[in-house]
Each structure stands twice: as C-alpha cells, then as structure tokens.
Motif scaffolding. Structure first.
Motif, PDB file in Angstrom:
ATOM      1  N   PHE A 126      16.513   3.707   5.512  1.00  0.00           N
ATOM      2  CA  PHE A 126      15.262   2.953   5.560  1.00  0.00           C
ATOM      3  C   PHE A 126      14.716   2.839   4.150  1.00  0.00           C
ATOM      4  CE2 PHE A 126      10.569   3.388   5.585  1.00  0.00           C
ATOM      5  CZ  PHE A 126      10.263   2.141   6.083  1.00  0.00           C
ATOM      6  N   SER A 127      14.269   1.634   3.781  1.00  0.00           N
ATOM      7  CA  SER A 127      13.725   1.408   2.445  1.00  0.00           C
ATOM      8  C   SER A 127      12.371   0.722   2.543  1.00  0.00           C
ATOM      9  CB  SER A 127      14.683   0.558   1.599  1.00  0.00           C
ATOM     10  OG  SER A 127      14.892  -0.706   2.207  1.00  0.00           O
ATOM     11  N   GLU A 128      11.553   0.966   1.544  1.00  0.00           N
ATOM     12  CA  GLU A 128      10.211   0.377   1.500  1.00  0.00           C
ATOM     13  C   GLU A 128       9.808   0.099   0.062  1.00  0.00           C
ATOM     14  OE1 GLU A 128       5.504   1.536   2.031  1.00  0.00           O
ATOM     15  OE2 GLU A 128       7.046   3.074   1.904  1.00  0.00           O
ATOM     16  N   ILE A 129       9.069  -0.975  -0.122  1.00  0.00           N
ATOM     17  CA  ILE A 129       8.336  -1.201  -1.370  1.00  0.00           C
ATOM     18  C   ILE A 129       6.870  -1.381  -0.985  1.00  0.00           C
ATOM     19  CG2 ILE A 129       7.967  -2.669  -3.370  1.00  0.00           C
ATOM     20  CD1 ILE A 129      10.896  -3.430  -3.273  1.00  0.00           C
ATOM     21  N   ASN A 130       6.025  -0.512  -1.490  1.00  0.00           N
ATOM     22  CA  ASN A 130       4.597  -0.566  -1.209  1.00  0.00           C
ATOM     23  C   ASN A 130       3.861  -1.057  -2.452  1.00  0.00           C
ATOM     24  OD1 ASN A 130       1.980  -0.135  -0.282  1.00  0.00           O
ATOM     25  ND2 ASN A 130       1.988   2.023  -0.862  1.00  0.00           N
ATOM     26  N   SER A 131       3.009  -2.052  -2.280  1.00  0.00           N
ATOM     27  CA  SER A 131       2.175  -2.531  -3.386  1.00  0.00           C
ATOM     28  C   SER A 131       0.713  -2.437  -2.983  1.00  0.00           C
ATOM     29  CB  SER A 131       2.538  -3.974  -3.760  1.00  0.00           C
ATOM     30  OG  SER A 131       2.170  -4.875  -2.727  1.00  0.00           O
ATOM     31  N   GLU A 132      -0.132  -1.991  -3.924  1.00  0.00           N
ATOM     32  CA  GLU A 132      -1.561  -1.882  -3.672  1.00  0.00           C
ATOM     33  C   GLU A 132      -2.338  -2.444  -4.856  1.00  0.00           C
ATOM     34  OE1 GLU A 132      -1.544   2.021  -0.765  1.00  0.00           O
ATOM     35  OE2 GLU A 132      -2.714   2.040  -2.617  1.00  0.00           O
ATOM     36  N   LEU A 133      -3.151  -3.448  -4.568  1.00  0.00           N
ATOM     37  CA  LEU A 133      -3.978  -4.077  -5.582  1.00  0.00           C
ATOM     38  C   LEU A 133      -5.405  -3.577  -5.425  1.00  0.00           C
ATOM     39  CD1 LEU A 133      -4.193  -6.184  -7.871  1.00  0.00           C
ATOM     40  CD2 LEU A 133      -4.657  -7.901  -6.108  1.00  0.00           C
ATOM     41  N   ASN A 134      -5.926  -2.938  -6.482  1.00  0.00           N
ATOM     42  CA  ASN A 134      -7.275  -2.377  -6.478  1.00  0.00           C
ATOM     43  C   ASN A 134      -8.237  -3.358  -7.140  1.00  0.00           C
ATOM     44  OD1 ASN A 134      -6.665   0.602  -5.613  1.00  0.00           O
ATOM     45  ND2 ASN A 134      -5.169   0.113  -7.192  1.00  0.00           N
ATOM     46  N   PHE A 135      -9.311  -3.715  -6.415  1.00  0.00           N
ATOM     47  CA  PHE A 135     -10.220  -4.758  -6.866  1.00  0.00           C
ATOM     48  C   PHE A 135     -11.465  -4.190  -7.550  1.00  0.00           C
ATOM     49  CE2 PHE A 135      -7.899  -6.799  -3.426  1.00  0.00           C
ATOM     50  CZ  PHE A 135      -7.606  -8.027  -3.979  1.00  0.00           C
ATOM     51  N   GLY A 136     -12.088  -5.034  -8.412  1.00  0.00           N
ATOM     52  CA  GLY A 136     -13.424  -4.760  -8.924  1.00  0.00           C
ATOM     53  C   GLY A 136     -13.449  -4.264 -10.352  1.00  0.00           C
TER      54      GLY A 136
ATOM     55  N   ALA B 131      13.249   9.986  -1.155  1.00  0.00           N
ATOM     56  CA  ALA B 131      12.875   9.907  -2.563  1.00  0.00           C
ATOM     57  C   ALA B 131      11.880   8.766  -2.722  1.00  0.00           C
ATOM     58  CB  ALA B 131      14.098   9.668  -3.447  1.00  0.00           C
ATOM     59  N   GLN B 132      10.763   9.034  -3.412  1.00  0.00           N
ATOM     60  CA  GLN B 132       9.771   8.004  -3.672  1.00  0.00           C
ATOM     61  C   GLN B 132       9.283   8.102  -5.114  1.00  0.00           C
ATOM     62  OE1 GLN B 132       7.038   8.804  -0.248  1.00  0.00           O
ATOM     63  NE2 GLN B 132       7.329   6.648   0.191  1.00  0.00           N
ATOM     64  N   HIS B 133       8.992   6.938  -5.674  1.00  0.00           N
ATOM     65  CA  HIS B 133       8.463   6.861  -7.035  1.00  0.00           C
ATOM     66  C   HIS B 133       7.218   5.987  -7.019  1.00  0.00           C
ATOM     67  CE1 HIS B 133       8.407   6.772 -11.416  1.00  0.00           C
ATOM     68  NE2 HIS B 133       8.173   5.470 -11.333  1.00  0.00           N
ATOM     69  N   SER B 134       6.205   6.369  -7.787  1.00  0.00           N
ATOM     70  CA  SER B 134       4.975   5.583  -7.870  1.00  0.00           C
ATOM     71  C   SER B 134       4.665   5.228  -9.317  1.00  0.00           C
ATOM     72  CB  SER B 134       3.803   6.373  -7.274  1.00  0.00           C
ATOM     73  OG  SER B 134       2.600   5.634  -7.387  1.00  0.00           O
ATOM     74  N   GLN B 135       4.289   3.968  -9.540  1.00  0.00           N
ATOM     75  CA  GLN B 135       3.955   3.487 -10.875  1.00  0.00           C
ATOM     76  C   GLN B 135       2.628   2.749 -10.807  1.00  0.00           C
ATOM     77  OE1 GLN B 135       6.495   3.866 -13.440  1.00  0.00           O
ATOM     78  NE2 GLN B 135       4.860   3.459 -14.908  1.00  0.00           N
TER      79      GLN B 135
ATOM     80  N   THR C 157       5.173   1.350  -5.294  1.00  0.00           N
ATOM     81  CA  THR C 157       5.812   2.583  -4.826  1.00  0.00           C
ATOM     82  C   THR C 157       7.050   2.248  -3.991  1.00  0.00           C
ATOM     83  OG1 THR C 157       3.636   3.635  -4.704  1.00  0.00           O
ATOM     84  CG2 THR C 157       5.454   4.782  -3.635  1.00  0.00           C
ATOM     85  N   PRO C 158       8.222   2.243  -4.593  1.00  0.00           N
ATOM     86  CA  PRO C 158       9.452   2.101  -3.808  1.00  0.00           C
ATOM     87  C   PRO C 158       9.877   3.451  -3.235  1.00  0.00           C
ATOM     88  CG  PRO C 158       9.969   2.157  -6.139  1.00  0.00           C
ATOM     89  CD  PRO C 158       8.461   2.213  -6.038  1.00  0.00           C
ATOM     90  N   GLY C 159      10.567   3.407  -2.085  1.00  0.00           N
ATOM     91  CA  GLY C 159      11.032   4.641  -1.472  1.00  0.00           C
ATOM     92  C   GLY C 159      12.276   4.426  -0.643  1.00  0.00           C
ATOM     93  N   LEU C 160      13.089   5.487  -0.519  1.00  0.00           N
ATOM     94  CA  LEU C 160      14.299   5.480   0.292  1.00  0.00           C
ATOM     95  C   LEU C 160      14.289   6.700   1.219  1.00  0.00           C
ATOM     96  CD1 LEU C 160      17.107   4.551  -2.269  1.00  0.00           C
ATOM     97  CD2 LEU C 160      16.263   3.118  -0.396  1.00  0.00           C
ATOM     98  N   PHE C 161      14.656   6.477   2.496  1.00  0.00           N
ATOM     99  CA  PHE C 161      14.747   7.537   3.492  1.00  0.00           C
ATOM    100  C   PHE C 161      16.125   7.460   4.147  1.00  0.00           C
ATOM    101  CE2 PHE C 161      10.413   6.330   2.937  1.00  0.00           C
ATOM    102  CZ  PHE C 161       9.620   7.447   3.166  1.00  0.00           C
ATOM    103  N   LEU C 162      16.886   8.549   4.080  1.00  0.00           N
ATOM    104  CA  LEU C 162      18.204   8.595   4.703  1.00  0.00           C
ATOM    105  C   LEU C 162      18.159   9.568   5.872  1.00  0.00           C
ATOM    106  CD1 LEU C 162      21.222   7.806   4.717  1.00  0.00           C
ATOM    107  CD2 LEU C 162      21.620   9.766   3.184  1.00  0.00           C
ATOM    108  N   SER C 163      18.463   9.078   7.095  1.00  0.00           N
ATOM    109  CA  SER C 163      18.383   9.890   8.302  1.00  0.00           C
ATOM    110  C   SER C 163      19.759  10.096   8.920  1.00  0.00           C
ATOM    111  CB  SER C 163      17.476   9.211   9.343  1.00  0.00           C
ATOM    112  OG  SER C 163      16.152   9.099   8.873  1.00  0.00           O
ATOM    113  N   TYR C 164      19.966  11.297   9.458  1.00  0.00           N
ATOM    114  CA  TYR C 164      21.163  11.613  10.228  1.00  0.00           C
ATOM    115  C   TYR C 164      20.731  12.069  11.624  1.00  0.00           C
ATOM    116  CZ  TYR C 164      25.197  14.121  12.030  1.00  0.00           C
ATOM    117  OH  TYR C 164      26.214  14.554  12.835  1.00  0.00           O
ATOM    118  N   PHE C 165      21.413  11.561  12.666  1.00  0.00           N
ATOM    119  CA  PHE C 165      21.057  11.839  14.050  1.00  0.00           C
ATOM    120  C   PHE C 165      22.127  12.711  14.701  1.00  0.00           C
ATOM    121  CE2 PHE C 165      18.961   7.906  12.928  1.00  0.00           C
ATOM    122  CZ  PHE C 165      17.693   8.042  13.484  1.00  0.00           C
TER     123      PHE C 165
END
Length: 296
Positions: free
Chosen positions: A192-202, A235-239, A216-224
């Motif tokens: 599972f992968s995600e890219i999260n973006s957040e724009l802060n106003f004002g 693993a996640q990284h935030s910039q 903030t991109p992230g990767l999740f590897l699952s085993y069942f």
C-alpha cells in the motif's frame, strides 16, 4: 519554538493513514475469500448506505530533539474519529466527517499523564481541536484500487500555545491524500502506498505553519499468515516547504511496524509502532498507536 510545534502536529497524523479511508470491496466474490483487513484496503470505497467508522489513537513521546539533544519528556496524544458513508450506485464517491481531540503534556511529566486531562498551567492542555468535512472518490472507474481523499480542516483552537504548552494549529488546512494498493503472491502480500499533501493557509501571525506545504509519502508492506491476521512494516517521510517567506523548513523519516486482526465480520483492531529515525528541525521520538474500525 516553530520546530517543536510542527513535529507535534505531524506526529498525530503520520500513522493514521492505514486506518483513515472509507473502504469496501467491489463484489461479493472478493469479500467471501477473505476478511475486511485483507480486502478492504485504504484505496477502496464503501457502497451506498454503508458506513465506515474508525477510532484511531496516536501517542507520540520524545526525550530527544535535533536542537538540544536530550530534553525533558514531552507527550502528545491525538485521538481521531472518522465517519464515512457511501453515496451513489457505483462505489465511486464517499462523504464523511473527521474529528480530532488532543491531550498534550510537556516539561518532564509522566508518560501517561495525558490521561489526567488536568490542564495544569504550564504543563498540560487538552480538548477537541478541529473538524473536517471530507470527500473520497475514485477518479478512474477502471482502477478501483486508486483513490483520492480530500478534507478541509477547520480549527477549534483560539491559541496554539498557552503558558508554553502547544495544543494544535489554529489555521485552516486543505489535505489531499492519494492512495494505491497492489496485492501479489495470491493475496498473501500487499503493498500500500500513499502521498499526503497538506496546504496550510493564512498569515504567519495567525498560525506558525501558515503559508506552507507538507508532503508525506509512505509505503506499507503487509503479509497475511491468514485472512484474519496481518503483520506489516512501514516507512514514511515528511517534508515541510515554506511558501510564504517564513524561512522555516523541516523534514523527518519514521520507520515502524504493526499488527491487524479481524475480531468479527464488521470489526477489526490494529496496533502500530514507529520511531523517528532521523530529521532536521524536529524531535526524535516514537509513536504508539491503536485503532478500531467498524464497517457495516
């Protein structure tokens, strides 16, 4: 103080990804072959008339930062309640509401003092801090494992910091999350992968993080091992990028793992742990997370 405030906000959001999204399978055959934790990935939507309710709790604690080294313990607890329902006939649109509660203690108080909710001057604050109307949709009908969630956070905080204790941002945030998952090895593994973006106003005067963009991109590897149980690593990284001349930026990386278990057909539970292994202008703490999700 800026770095201190900002990584507190991020800690509450960083690990909520894996339970954040309204979900369901697209046909009954898939659902009959596994449990919700296997089939209901964060990339898929629920159908019309269904409900997805999630309660996720994140405890971030730190005794070290990138400025001073060792510091007195700070604890930041974030509890989120996410409620989604399906609309339309094609499982392509969900609407929902996100609620966020925080309880923070600083200056060397005990690890579980956040549960006191005592509001002690100079060391503790707590309260409902924001809500967000949200919509989730699949932009391509032929790709049901890719979705976008958009939410607009409205602050309920008058003052970010009172008597040296930060609670939450008092600015508006437009958040967009892009989800994609891929299953392989006959469904035993899932990425599972995600890219999260957040724009802060004002203006910066209103909130320390205004006029900034967080990616903030992230990767999740699952085993069942079975359809009702999974183990995962992440693993996640935030910039943080300054957009308004505040001359403040930040980045950090977190690694971790967790477990998920399907308790009943409708309800599952998960636990996650992460460690902030590196960063600039940030704290170097760890998170402990537990979440419940019901789909019916």
């Amino acid at each position: 103080m800026k770095y201190f405030k900002y990584h507190v906000v991020m800690a509450g959001l960083l690990l909520s990804t894996f339970t954040l999204s309204a979900q369901d399978t697209n046909d009954q055959d898939d659902a009959s072959q596994g449990s919700n934790i296997q089939n209901l990935t964060p990339s898929k939507l629920i159908g019309k008339g269904q409900w997805d309710i999630k309660w996720f709790n994140n405890l971030y604690t730190e005794t070290e930062d990138t400025f001073s080294g060792d510091i007195p313990r700070n604890v930041f607890f974030t509890s989120t309640l996410d409620i989604f329902t399906g609309v339309g006939q094609n499982r392509r649109v969900n609407v929902g509401l996100l609620l966020e509660f925080r309880s923070n203690t600083v200056g060397g108080r005990g690890l579980f003092d956040f549960l006191s909710f005592d509001g002690e001057e100079g060391s503790a604050r707590s309260g409902l801090t924001s809500f967000a109307p949200a919509i989730k949709f699949t932009p391509f009908a032929s790709v049901n494992n890719f979705s976008i969630q958009s939410a607009f956070f409205i602050p309920l905080v008058d003052n970010e910091t009172e008597n040296g204790v930060f609670l939450d941002q008092d600015g508006f945030i437009w958040q967009n999350r892009f989800f994609y998952d891929y299953s392989f090895a006959e469904g035993k593994w899932q990425l599972f992968s995600e890219i999260n973006s957040e724009l802060n106003f004002g203006d910066e005067a209103d909130s320390f993080a205004n006029n900034s963009l967080r990616l903030t991109p992230g990767l999740f590897l699952s085993y069942f091992p079975s359809s009702k149980f999974t183990v995962l690593v992440l693993a996640q990284h935030s910039q943080l990028l300054d957009l308004g001349g505040t001359e403040f930026s930040q980045d950090f990386t977190a690694l971790g793992g967790g477990l998920k278990y399907q308790i009943t057909k409708e309800l599952n539970i998960e636990g996650l742990y992460t460690n902030f292994v590196r960063g600039n202008d940030t704290g170097l703490g760890e998170t402990f997370n537990i979440g419940l999700r019901a789909v019916f």
